[in-house]
Design a protein around this motif. Structure first.
Motif, PDB file in Angstrom:
ATOM      1  N   SER A 211      -4.668 -10.363  -7.260  1.00  0.00           N
ATOM      2  CA  SER A 211      -5.291  -9.045  -7.091  1.00  0.00           C
ATOM      3  C   SER A 211      -4.297  -8.069  -6.493  1.00  0.00           C
ATOM      4  O   SER A 211      -4.226  -6.895  -6.917  1.00  0.00           O
ATOM      5  CB  SER A 211      -6.520  -9.168  -6.175  1.00  0.00           C
ATOM      6  N   ASN A 214      -1.894  -6.820  -9.134  1.00  0.00           N
ATOM      7  CA  ASN A 214      -2.521  -5.861 -10.055  1.00  0.00           C
ATOM      8  C   ASN A 214      -2.733  -4.511  -9.385  1.00  0.00           C
ATOM      9  O   ASN A 214      -2.599  -3.440 -10.033  1.00  0.00           O
ATOM     10  CB  ASN A 214      -3.860  -6.418 -10.554  1.00  0.00           C
ATOM     11  N   ILE A 215      -3.141  -4.564  -8.083  1.00  0.00           N
ATOM     12  CA  ILE A 215      -3.355  -3.310  -7.345  1.00  0.00           C
ATOM     13  C   ILE A 215      -2.055  -2.505  -7.293  1.00  0.00           C
ATOM     14  O   ILE A 215      -2.037  -1.281  -7.475  1.00  0.00           O
ATOM     15  CB  ILE A 215      -3.891  -3.592  -5.950  1.00  0.00           C
ATOM     16  N   LYS A 216      -1.024  -3.216  -6.991  1.00  0.00           N
ATOM     17  CA  LYS A 216       0.257  -2.524  -6.907  1.00  0.00           C
ATOM     18  C   LYS A 216       0.629  -1.857  -8.233  1.00  0.00           C
ATOM     19  O   LYS A 216       1.251  -0.792  -8.263  1.00  0.00           O
ATOM     20  CB  LYS A 216       1.351  -3.518  -6.534  1.00  0.00           C
ATOM     21  N   HIS A 218      -1.539  -1.101 -10.984  1.00  0.00           N
ATOM     22  CA  HIS A 218      -2.479  -0.282 -11.763  1.00  0.00           C
ATOM     23  C   HIS A 218      -3.419   0.585 -10.913  1.00  0.00           C
ATOM     24  O   HIS A 218      -4.015   1.543 -11.457  1.00  0.00           O
ATOM     25  CB  HIS A 218      -3.343  -1.198 -12.637  1.00  0.00           C
ATOM     26  N   ALA A 219      -3.641   0.301  -9.609  1.00  0.00           N
ATOM     27  CA  ALA A 219      -4.636   1.052  -8.835  1.00  0.00           C
ATOM     28  C   ALA A 219      -4.025   2.347  -8.299  1.00  0.00           C
ATOM     29  O   ALA A 219      -2.810   2.465  -8.130  1.00  0.00           O
ATOM     30  CB  ALA A 219      -5.155   0.194  -7.699  1.00  0.00           C
ATOM     31  N   SER A 220      -4.971   3.328  -8.012  1.00  0.00           N
ATOM     32  CA  SER A 220      -4.539   4.587  -7.386  1.00  0.00           C
ATOM     33  C   SER A 220      -4.217   4.310  -5.936  1.00  0.00           C
ATOM     34  O   SER A 220      -4.485   3.228  -5.402  1.00  0.00           O
ATOM     35  CB  SER A 220      -5.653   5.622  -7.523  1.00  0.00           C
ATOM     36  N   GLN A 223      -7.496   3.738  -4.039  1.00  0.00           N
ATOM     37  CA  GLN A 223      -8.010   2.401  -4.337  1.00  0.00           C
ATOM     38  C   GLN A 223      -7.171   1.315  -3.666  1.00  0.00           C
ATOM     39  O   GLN A 223      -7.682   0.318  -3.144  1.00  0.00           O
ATOM     40  CB  GLN A 223      -8.009   2.174  -5.863  1.00  0.00           C
ATOM     41  N   ALA A 224      -5.887   1.536  -3.685  1.00  0.00           N
ATOM     42  CA  ALA A 224      -5.006   0.527  -3.053  1.00  0.00           C
ATOM     43  C   ALA A 224      -5.257   0.448  -1.557  1.00  0.00           C
ATOM     44  O   ALA A 224      -5.289  -0.643  -0.955  1.00  0.00           O
ATOM     45  CB  ALA A 224      -3.528   0.869  -3.336  1.00  0.00           C
ATOM     46  N   GLY A 227      -8.848  -1.077  -0.992  1.00  0.00           N
ATOM     47  CA  GLY A 227      -8.884  -2.470  -1.449  1.00  0.00           C
ATOM     48  C   GLY A 227      -8.077  -3.379  -0.539  1.00  0.00           C
ATOM     49  O   GLY A 227      -8.450  -4.549  -0.265  1.00  0.00           O
TER      50      GLY A 227
END
Length: 563
Positions: A211, A214-216, A218-220, A223-224, A227
């Motif tokens: 996770s 993926n956060i690194k 694809h997330a804003s 969100q990062a 999250g």
């Protein structure tokens, strides 16, 4: 023996050599047929007895080597010196026995010597010894057999014990292996449970790792940020779970080992052998028959009658029998005295050294007592007992009991048999070894009749008729003595080595001695000597001592002197 018995002595004297066919012991010469004929009709030698050389050669060497003439003077033996215990010729008496006084004509010995008590004693002693040897051999052979049997039994017991121990150890092994399996299973379950928990946590952690990647990518940024906060909180919980698992005792490192039982350790370190073979030794139950006071030489001399006037008694000591109602006594050669106390049901043992008296208690009444050997005695049980007891003086206990089923009073032991008065059943005898019973005299015996044996003759008293009877061993009467003026109510009886009969006279409180032929008598003890209701006596032929006991318990030991 110096004479050559292979050639005829008479012919040899005439310088003629002829082989001998017969032997004359009196001439100490071998004889041919011709000389034997002259020898048998000659006035000087017609009374001589000759035997064949073949028969003569069968005599033992000790007999063949006996010289019948004096070696120093070459004369026939004619006199026997009791002091030096040797035969003498007339010249010997003058030269070497001139101060001796106790002589006996040797012809007195030779008369009926082969039928004398001495030969009877020796023959019966040899038969008795042979019988004892057979008994001992049988006992030893039975012991050999029993040792083999017990060895086989012990071997079986050892093997069985081993099997029992192996079986028991196998069971213990099975139990502990079962326990080991259960413990292993239980501990393994705990570890598997921990592994399952760790696997779930591990899966979650790996998902968090994915996770974050993926956060690194694809997330804003918002969100990062949010999250990451949520994941941080979850990771903190997972870390707490990991810390808790590590601290839990279920997470301890488990090892299995075996702590040996102290009992097994003791066996390993101390069990040097499987056991110990024990050899037990106890006195044999075999009963050896032994006639007392066997003195062949004395008994040969005893064939010469001794004047009763030459018998004197000298008091040696007075003793207390330590009992009441004394009805039996026996005097041993070592000075030991045995008394039977009828009403007290016991036998008292007094030693010569003055040590503390011993005793043997009985469930039956104890009437008469008789020595079998140095440690074994026989005890009769009187009018109501019906038993004869054999007791061991060393162990002070009963060895065996023979059920005779008849009354038994006075007794005497002779040749492996115990002769006893059986009251109305007469005179009987019981075999000491096998307990078999024989009748000897069918005529009823009176109560409290006492018995003695000497040579091949029986002697017994009858208080009702005031008599003393002499018979052979089969009960055939030889003579009966009766003198109511001097002997009344006769009880205890015994004999010396001359065959003189000593009898207690209860009514007159005396002891009377009777000659061997039953024709003469002499009173040798009276109330003046301490006798008070005397009951029993015993003559020890080895020591020439006589023990006389009053019924009330006092007893007197006398030395017997032959002047």
């Amino acid at each position: 023996m110096t004479t050559n018995w292979t050639i005829c002595g008479t012919c040899d004297f005439r310088h003629i050599t002829k082989p001998s066919v017969f032997w004359c012991s009196e001439c100490e010469e071998g004889l041919c047929h011709e000389c034997t004929e002259h020898h048998s009709i000659s006035k000087a030698t017609r009374g001589h007895i000759t035997v064949s050389i073949d028969a003569y050669k069968k005599l033992p060497s000790i007999i063949l080597d006996i010289a019948q003439s004096c070696k120093n003077h070459n004369e026939k033996f004619q006199i026997y010196c009791n002091k030096h215990d040797c035969p003498c010729c007339k010249k010997c008496i003058v030269e070497t026995h001139n101060e001796c006084k106790d002589f006996v004509d040797i012809d007195d010995f030779l008369k009926d010597i082969k039928s004398s008590n001495a030969f009877v004693e020796i023959e019966q002693t040899l038969a008795e010894i042979l019988e004892n040897i057979k008994r001992i051999k049988k006992d030893r052979e039975e012991n050999l057999k029993s040792i083999k049997e017990t060895r086989e039994n012990v071997e079986s017991e050892i093997k069985l014990t081993k099997l029992k121990m192996v079986s028991y150890l196998n069971k213990l092994q099975e139990d502990i292996l079962t326990e080991l399996g259960k413990i292993e299973e239980s501990e393994s379950k705990l570890i598997h449970k921990s592994l399952m928990s760790l696997q779930h946590t591990e899966k979650d952690v790996i998902e968090y790792q994915n996770s974050i990647a993926n956060i690194k990518q694809h997330a804003s940024g918002l969100q990062a940020f949010l999250g990451l906060k949520q994941i941080e909180h979850d990771i903190e919980e997972k870390d707490k779970i990991i810390q808790a698992i590590v601290k839990n005792k279920d997470f301890n490192h488990v090892t299995l080992s075996w702590k040996i039982n102290s009992g097994v350790q003791y066996i390993q370190s101390n069990l040097a052998t499987f056991g110990k073979i024990v050899v037990e030794s106890k006195s044999s139950d075999i009963t050896i028959a032994r006639r007392k006071n066997i003195q062949a030489q004395i008994m040969v001399i005893a064939s010469v009658p001794l004047s009763l006037d030459k018998i004197e008694l000298k008091l040696k000591k007075i003793v207390s029998s330590r009992g009441n109602d004394i009805t039996g006594c026996s005097l041993f050669s070592n000075g030991k005295m045995i008394f039977s106390s009828y009403k007290d049901k016991k036998v008292v043992v007094l030693k010569n050294d003055g040590s503390k008296p011993g005793k043997i208690n009985s469930e039956f009444q104890t009437f008469d007592v008789e020595q079998i050997d140095e440690s074994l005695i026989a005890i009769t049980t009187g009018s109501e007992g019906g038993k004869i007891i054999f007791a061991d003086l060393l162990e002070k206990k009963t060895k065996k009991i023979i059920d005779v089923s008849v009354p038994n009073d006075g007794m005497a032991v002779y040749g492996g048999w115990l002769y006893f008065s059986a009251g109305t059943n007469g005179l009987m005898r019981v075999n000491i070894i096998d307990g078999s019973i024989r009748e000897v005299l069918y005529k009823p015996m009176c109560g409290s009749a006492y018995i003695a044996v000497f040579g091949n003759k029986l002697y017994f008293t009858n208080k009702s008729e005031n008599t003393v009877t002499c018979s052979d061993l089969e009960g055939s009467v030889k003579w009966i003595f009766k003198d109511e003026r001097n002997l009344s109510f006769p009880l205890g009886i015994s004999l010396d080595h001359y065959g003189n009969v000593y009898v207690v006279g209860n009514k007159f409180a005396n002891v009377v001695v009777i000659s061997p032929d039953g024709k003469r008598s002499k009173t040798i003890l009276t109330s003046a000597d301490g006798l008070d209701c005397p009951q029993v006596l015993h003559y020890n032929r080895e020591n020439n001592q006589i023990l006389v006991a009053n019924r009330n318990g006092n007893a007197f030991l006398f030395d017997v002197i032959f002047q």
